[in-house]
Enzyme design. Structure first.
Site, PDB file in Angstrom:
ATOM      1  N   SER A   1      29.724  14.867  28.098  1.00 10.36           N
ATOM      2  CA  SER A   1      31.191  15.490  29.244  1.00 10.36           C
ATOM      3  C   SER A   1      30.864  13.388  29.772  1.00 10.36           C
ATOM      4  O   SER A   1      31.636  12.540  31.154  1.00 10.36           O
ATOM      5  CB  SER A   1      29.937  15.698  30.736  1.00 10.36           C
ATOM      6  OG  SER A   1      28.645  14.612  30.653  1.00 10.36           O
TER       7      SER A   1
ATOM      8  N   LYS B   1      26.065  10.664  34.612  1.00 11.94           N
ATOM      9  CA  LYS B   1      27.495  10.505  35.200  1.00 11.94           C
ATOM     10  C   LYS B   1      27.625   9.086  35.509  1.00 11.94           C
ATOM     11  O   LYS B   1      26.646   7.956  35.445  1.00 11.94           O
ATOM     12  CB  LYS B   1      27.231  11.493  36.660  1.00 11.94           C
ATOM     13  CG  LYS B   1      27.268  12.384  35.298  1.00 11.94           C
ATOM     14  CD  LYS B   1      28.022  13.373  34.876  1.00 11.94           C
ATOM     15  CE  LYS B   1      27.780  14.748  34.635  1.00 11.94           C
ATOM     16  NZ  LYS B   1      28.163  15.750  33.731  1.00 11.94           N
TER      17      LYS B   1
END
Length: 280
Positions: free
Chosen positions: A48, A103
């Site tokens: 990701s 993230k």
């Protein structure tokens, strides 16, 4: 005299063994304290954040910078610095807090965020893409809803999203049948029950048409924008779920190769150029 010498030697060996044991206990306690409150290791499990971070990267995470949490309590130590836009953060996944996610923070409490044709705007200003950000999927046009996207029943998708205001502690938000999908999870995560009866909203069993937000929240996205389960899908990140800030890659190799069955190929997959890489 010989017996006394033997006793003295045995006593000395016992004393040395005891000192070694005490040293090991102290070292273990120091390591535990450092892991809980200062620095912890974290492994990148998915793609990701590619190409900024790769699956198989091992990181050191700075836990004290945002105020480490005291285990088994809701107490946080004083923070050294605030989260900034662009920080790569590790946090408890809001839908399963046994998992740590990583993230990039793209919006802060009180910011207004919007994505238009894959371009991110924060407070009306274009936010530049991170250096290694990428798009690997097909672009979705505006007005085509993705029903996996947060909040439910919106017409947002991964490439066209918002505008949406990131909740800030002390904000008072209006509750209607239209806005409750946006705030319901957050209200419940702050320790309250939410129920609906017809067009009436109840918080803790009391009718409510507004709510005062109790915690700061953030919006997090992966650099690999089309392969990231991030705030676009599960919503706002609470301040209380922050774990720390990514610091440095200390090891990296191919995660798909089994060490036990193919040790040579596993070792040759070591990414030497990534070891010591500062994360930003």
């Amino acid at each position: 005299m010989k017996q006394n010498s033997t006793n003295s030697k045995g006593s000395s060996q016992k004393s040395q063994s005891r000192e070694w044991f005490e040293a090991l206990i102290i070292a273990a306690l120091v390591a535990m304290v450092l892991r809980m409150f200062v620095v912890e290791s974290y492994r990148i499990p998915t793609g990701s954040m590619e190409k900024t971070l790769l699956a198989g990267d091992f990181l050191f995470v700075n836990k004290f910078v945002y105020g480490a949490k005291v285990p088994f309590t809701d107490i946080h130590l004083p923070k050294v610095d605030d989260v900034k836009r662009g920080d790569i953060i590790v946090f408890k996944f809001p839908r399963d807090r046994s998992l740590n996610y990583i993230k990039r923070c793209v919006a802060l409490p009180g910011d207004t965020l919007q994505i238009k044709e894959q371009k991110l705007y924060v407070n009306g200003k274009l936010s530049p893409l991170p250096p290694h950000a990428q798009f690997i999927g097909e672009k979705m046009p505006p007005g085509v809803p993705d029903y996996q996207i947060f909040p439910a029943m919106s017409d947002y998708n991964k490439d066209n999203y918002g505008p949406i205001r990131i909740p800030r502690k002390g904000d008072v938000v209006k509750l209607t049948m239209r806005t409750i999908p946006l705030y319901r999870d957050m209200i419940e995560e702050e320790g309250h029950s939410v129920s609906l009866s017809g067009d009436q909203i109840f918080i803790d069993g009391v009718p409510a048409d507004h709510y005062s937000i109790e915690k700061d929240h953030y919006f997090a996205m992966g650099d690999n924008r089309d392969n990231s389960l991030d705030s676009r899908y599960w919503g706002f990140l609470s301040d209380s779920d922050l774990v720390g800030q990514a610091m440095m890659v200390y090891w990296s190799w191919d995660p798909d190769l089994p060490l036990l069955f193919d040790p040579v190929e596993k070792i040759t997959s070591i990414r030497w150029d990534r070891i010591g890489l500062v994360v930003h």
